[in-house]
Design a protein around this motif. Sequence first.
Motif, PDB file in Angstrom:
ATOM      1  N   ILE A 136       0.804  -1.215   0.000  1.00  0.00           N
ATOM      2  CA  ILE A 136       0.000   0.000   0.000  1.00  0.00           C
ATOM      3  C   ILE A 136       0.845   1.277   0.000  1.00  0.00           C
ATOM      4  O   ILE A 136       0.550   2.233  -0.717  1.00  0.00           O
ATOM      5  CB  ILE A 136      -0.951   0.008   1.221  1.00  0.00           C
ATOM      6  CG1 ILE A 136      -1.943  -1.167   1.115  1.00  0.00           C
ATOM      7  CG2 ILE A 136      -1.687   1.330   1.335  1.00  0.00           C
ATOM      8  CD1 ILE A 136      -2.807  -1.354   2.352  1.00  0.00           C
ATOM      9  N   VAL A 160       3.824   4.801  -3.284  1.00  0.00           N
ATOM     10  CA  VAL A 160       2.963   5.973  -3.495  1.00  0.00           C
ATOM     11  C   VAL A 160       3.811   7.133  -4.023  1.00  0.00           C
ATOM     12  O   VAL A 160       4.811   7.508  -3.406  1.00  0.00           O
ATOM     13  CB  VAL A 160       2.276   6.394  -2.177  1.00  0.00           C
ATOM     14  CG1 VAL A 160       1.437   7.644  -2.396  1.00  0.00           C
ATOM     15  CG2 VAL A 160       1.421   5.256  -1.643  1.00  0.00           C
ATOM     16  N   GLN A 207      -8.482   0.020  -4.437  1.00  0.00           N
ATOM     17  CA  GLN A 207      -7.851   1.018  -5.302  1.00  0.00           C
ATOM     18  C   GLN A 207      -8.188   0.723  -6.755  1.00  0.00           C
ATOM     19  O   GLN A 207      -8.016  -0.401  -7.228  1.00  0.00           O
ATOM     20  CB  GLN A 207      -6.328   1.008  -5.110  1.00  0.00           C
ATOM     21  CG  GLN A 207      -5.607   2.054  -5.955  1.00  0.00           C
ATOM     22  CD  GLN A 207      -4.105   1.949  -5.799  1.00  0.00           C
ATOM     23  OE1 GLN A 207      -3.554   0.857  -5.817  1.00  0.00           O
ATOM     24  NE2 GLN A 207      -3.445   3.094  -5.642  1.00  0.00           N
ATOM     25  N   PHE A 248      -6.089  -1.702  -9.333  1.00  0.00           N
ATOM     26  CA  PHE A 248      -5.157  -2.610  -8.653  1.00  0.00           C
ATOM     27  C   PHE A 248      -5.240  -4.001  -9.249  1.00  0.00           C
ATOM     28  O   PHE A 248      -6.316  -4.541  -9.488  1.00  0.00           O
ATOM     29  CB  PHE A 248      -5.468  -2.685  -7.155  1.00  0.00           C
ATOM     30  CG  PHE A 248      -4.617  -3.694  -6.421  1.00  0.00           C
ATOM     31  CD1 PHE A 248      -3.317  -3.378  -6.051  1.00  0.00           C
ATOM     32  CD2 PHE A 248      -5.113  -4.957  -6.118  1.00  0.00           C
ATOM     33  CE1 PHE A 248      -2.532  -4.311  -5.381  1.00  0.00           C
ATOM     34  CE2 PHE A 248      -4.340  -5.887  -5.442  1.00  0.00           C
ATOM     35  CZ  PHE A 248      -3.036  -5.563  -5.072  1.00  0.00           C
TER      36      PHE A 248
END
Length: 238
Positions: free
Chosen positions: A28, A32, A109, A112
């Motif tokens: 996760i 990012v 998400q 994904f």
Amino acid sequence: MHSLSKRCGAEFFGTFWLVLGGCGSAVISAGVPNLGIGYAGVALAFGLTVLTMAFAVGHISGGHFNPAVTVGLVAGGRFPAKDIVPYVVAQVLGAIVAASVLAYIAYGQVGFDLKTSHFAANGYGEHSPGKYSMTSALVTEIVLTAGFIFVILGATSKGAPAGFAAIPIGLTLTLIHLISIPVTNTSVNPARSTGPALFVGDWALAQLWLFWAAPIFGAIVGAVAYRLVSSAPETTQT
């Protein structure tokens, strides 16, 4: 002494936390854009999971959260062999449930894809983050697991400062990840490897054997090495 069922429950929740926190940070948070924690952040997350759960339930189960640690403690004379199977079953189940929760969150998400994301699975060759060979992966997992067990046995020995073992153990796991994430995505824990591998399938399951064999062998090596340098015999915990 807590009952076996309570100890196994503690191992389940401890391993669940390790996989959710460690693998979750990789899946996760690591990538990012502009905010990603990177390899260093993932390494720290794994160390923090062990540190926090060792303080939370270590007094109940011993805080293994890892089949290799359980085997290593048996080899080191600190844990009864009769409890290996229930502990390992609890650890693997905790890892699988954590991977299930993580998969559910990640699918929230848009776009994904579990397989293309790698899902924090461990691998070698083309599935190694740094494209390291199977031999490199094997040596890495054996040596680092041996070092991990060596530290665990030392930090929990009668001569070590009481009540602080979780700190060096958590920091050691962080260090291990800083070294080996590029090589194997870091296992040193067969349960941690099994959870994500079951969801990725295919190559992850085909390579899973190494992430059981190498950590367990390494744990035995680490236990034997510690017993060679330790002058104070310690009885098996029952």
